[in-house]
Design an enzyme around this catalytic site. Sequence first.
Site, PDB file in Angstrom:
ATOM      1  N   HIS A   1       0.841  -1.197   0.000  1.00  0.00           N
ATOM      2  CA  HIS A   1       0.000   0.000   0.000  1.00  0.00           C
ATOM      3  C   HIS A   1       0.877   1.247   0.000  1.00  0.00           C
ATOM      4  O   HIS A   1       1.829   1.333   0.744  1.00  0.00           O
ATOM      5  CB  HIS A   1      -0.905   0.022   1.238  1.00  0.00           C
ATOM      6  CG  HIS A   1      -1.778   1.233   1.293  1.00  0.00           C
ATOM      7  ND1 HIS A   1      -2.941   1.339   0.546  1.00  0.00           N
ATOM      8  CD2 HIS A   1      -1.657   2.404   1.953  1.00  0.00           C
ATOM      9  CE1 HIS A   1      -3.489   2.523   0.763  1.00  0.00           C
ATOM     10  NE2 HIS A   1      -2.735   3.192   1.611  1.00  0.00           N
TER      11      HIS A   1
ATOM     12  N   ASP B   1     -15.100   2.132   8.723  1.00  0.00           N
ATOM     13  CA  ASP B   1     -14.091   3.100   8.280  1.00  0.00           C
ATOM     14  C   ASP B   1     -14.688   4.086   7.284  1.00  0.00           C
ATOM     15  O   ASP B   1     -14.420   5.283   7.343  1.00  0.00           O
ATOM     16  CB  ASP B   1     -12.889   2.394   7.656  1.00  0.00           C
ATOM     17  CG  ASP B   1     -11.928   3.393   7.022  1.00  0.00           C
ATOM     18  OD1 ASP B   1     -11.376   4.227   7.768  1.00  0.00           O
ATOM     19  OD2 ASP B   1     -11.776   3.387   5.795  1.00  0.00           O
TER      20      ASP B   1
ATOM     21  N   ARG C   1     -14.846  12.303   9.703  1.00  0.00           N
ATOM     22  CA  ARG C   1     -13.584  12.998  10.014  1.00  0.00           C
ATOM     23  C   ARG C   1     -13.320  14.108   9.012  1.00  0.00           C
ATOM     24  O   ARG C   1     -12.797  15.169   9.358  1.00  0.00           O
ATOM     25  CB  ARG C   1     -12.419  11.995  10.020  1.00  0.00           C
ATOM     26  CG  ARG C   1     -12.417  11.080  11.232  1.00  0.00           C
ATOM     27  CD  ARG C   1     -11.480   9.885  11.020  1.00  0.00           C
ATOM     28  NE  ARG C   1     -10.139  10.282  10.660  1.00  0.00           N
ATOM     29  CZ  ARG C   1      -9.330   9.595   9.845  1.00  0.00           C
ATOM     30  NH1 ARG C   1      -9.731   8.446   9.313  1.00  0.00           N
ATOM     31  NH2 ARG C   1      -8.130  10.045   9.569  1.00  0.00           N
TER      32      ARG C   1
ATOM     33  N   SER D   1      -7.365   3.461   9.905  1.00  0.00           N
ATOM     34  CA  SER D   1      -8.203   3.505   8.710  1.00  0.00           C
ATOM     35  C   SER D   1      -7.547   2.725   7.566  1.00  0.00           C
ATOM     36  O   SER D   1      -8.159   1.842   6.954  1.00  0.00           O
ATOM     37  CB  SER D   1      -8.419   4.976   8.312  1.00  0.00           C
ATOM     38  OG  SER D   1      -8.950   5.086   7.021  1.00  0.00           O
TER      39      SER D   1
ATOM     40  N   LYS E   1      -8.467  -1.565   6.130  1.00  0.00           N
ATOM     41  CA  LYS E   1      -8.801  -1.968   4.757  1.00  0.00           C
ATOM     42  C   LYS E   1      -7.844  -3.051   4.246  1.00  0.00           C
ATOM     43  O   LYS E   1      -8.246  -4.006   3.587  1.00  0.00           O
ATOM     44  CB  LYS E   1      -8.771  -0.748   3.827  1.00  0.00           C
ATOM     45  CG  LYS E   1      -9.993   0.151   4.049  1.00  0.00           C
ATOM     46  CD  LYS E   1      -9.921   1.455   3.275  1.00  0.00           C
ATOM     47  CE  LYS E   1      -9.133   2.486   4.012  1.00  0.00           C
ATOM     48  NZ  LYS E   1      -9.491   3.885   3.793  1.00  0.00           N
TER      49      LYS E   1
HETATM   50  N1  URA Z   1      -6.403   7.390   3.739  1.00  0.00           N
HETATM   51  C1  URA Z   1      -7.252   6.564   4.391  1.00  0.00           C
HETATM   52  O1  URA Z   1      -7.627   5.529   3.863  1.00  0.00           O
HETATM   53  N2  URA Z   1      -7.646   6.891   5.626  1.00  0.00           N
HETATM   54  C2  URA Z   1      -7.246   8.009   6.240  1.00  0.00           C
HETATM   55  O2  URA Z   1      -7.655   8.235   7.367  1.00  0.00           O
HETATM   56  C3  URA Z   1      -6.376   8.867   5.554  1.00  0.00           C
HETATM   57  C4  URA Z   1      -5.971   8.527   4.303  1.00  0.00           C
END
Ligand code: URA
Length: 433
Positions: free
Chosen positions: A82, A161, A168, A183, A187
């Site tokens: 990632h 999320d 947020r 977050s 994923k």
């Molecule tokens: N990318 C994400 O997936 N989550 C975040 O909180 C910030 C950037």
Amino acid sequence: MRMVDLIEKKRDGYELTKEEIQFMIEGFTSGDIPDYQMSAFSMAVFFKGMTKEERVHLTQAMVESGDQIDLSGIEGIKVDKHSTGGVGDTTTLVLAPLVASVGVPVAKMSGRGLGHTGGTIDKLESVEGFHVEITNDEFTHLVNTNKVAVIGQSANLTPADKKLYALRDVTATVDSIPLIASSIMSKKIAAGADTIVLDVKTGSGAFMKSLDDAKDLAQTMVDIGNGVGRKTKAIISDMSQPLGFAVGNALEVKEAIDTLKGEGPEDLHELCLTLGSHMVVLSGKAENDSQAREMLEDSMKNGKALEAFKTFLGAQGGDASVVDEPAKLPTASYQISVPAKTSGFVAEITAEEIGIAAMMLGAGRVTKDSVIDLAVGVVLNKKVGDKVQEGEALATIHSNQENVDEVMEKINAAYRLTGEKVDKPTLIYTEIH
Ligand code: URA
Ligand code: CA
């Protein structure tokens, strides 16, 4: 349990238990806990932070809020990668076939999303016929057969999320390292990989502008991954300019083809070898980084990396002949040079501005429903450290509209030239274990 008590506890700097965090995330996902309480909680985290244990529990609770992908039908140790943001980051397109070509199984779940260019799937769709609408069984079968496949993101991956990120975004609580880290990691973990390699970007074009913040985010993510039993490593890499030359969908596919042949831009080539080596080691296919790197370099030289890309494209309906004939990729009607207004050395290229320029041409999505123009984008002719003569091309605009005055201005503004010689920026700052 009452949410108000959990907000108060965090506000006063105390640590929440696993049960309390689960209660909160389950309640928020189902709608029993309202947005205003979750907003207050996020702001309390913004100021008070979270302990290492709390971050693991938060991540795990978000993972459990939706589907968890089961990759157990795939043989071997599955590795995922990632990158945190960045502009024109072509690494995924290169890494998936590259590491697959040395036997590492790559079971990639990818998205489209908003951004300067499309996501990995959009880029791959520049190849005629390529599609990611495959069943889970086909996905498993393809990875077992070819070592690489890409599937579209499950709609019900980490719904907690999704909801929290949206909240947020409008409550000034995005910039919290524990919240960002949980977050992103939720994923990745829900997507099922056994081990994860993270590329955390730093510099003007990145989410984390300072090296210290990038290190902090990387360490937090590595600790979460290892804390839930997924071996995780990170590197910190530079984003003081876009990676490689190409920013655009088909343009990046072309760049990925060059890189798989070992003929890519120097920075993209090096970053792919570094990330790829970590992936190969984590998957157990090599004992150390130098052995892994040698395997990957061989694969570029002997054509196996390129072959893996062709097999992968063909297996998912794509016209693999584009790999040998990149001219078959979507091509823009106009190619327009952006001349330098003065002579000098390139000191900085604001990646964000180049990304916006690509977006103005139609390479990315402004809203969820925008249609992407796969052919358009920006190719950089000059990078940081390069010498430039007045009138020489800084970049080339690939456009389907003839008038690109505004885009040209944007690109000119992204380049900062100076009279003194400039060193090439450091590409990889450090590794985090
Ligand atoms: N990318 C994400 O997936 N989550 C975040 O909180 C910030 C950037
Ligand atoms: Ca690129």
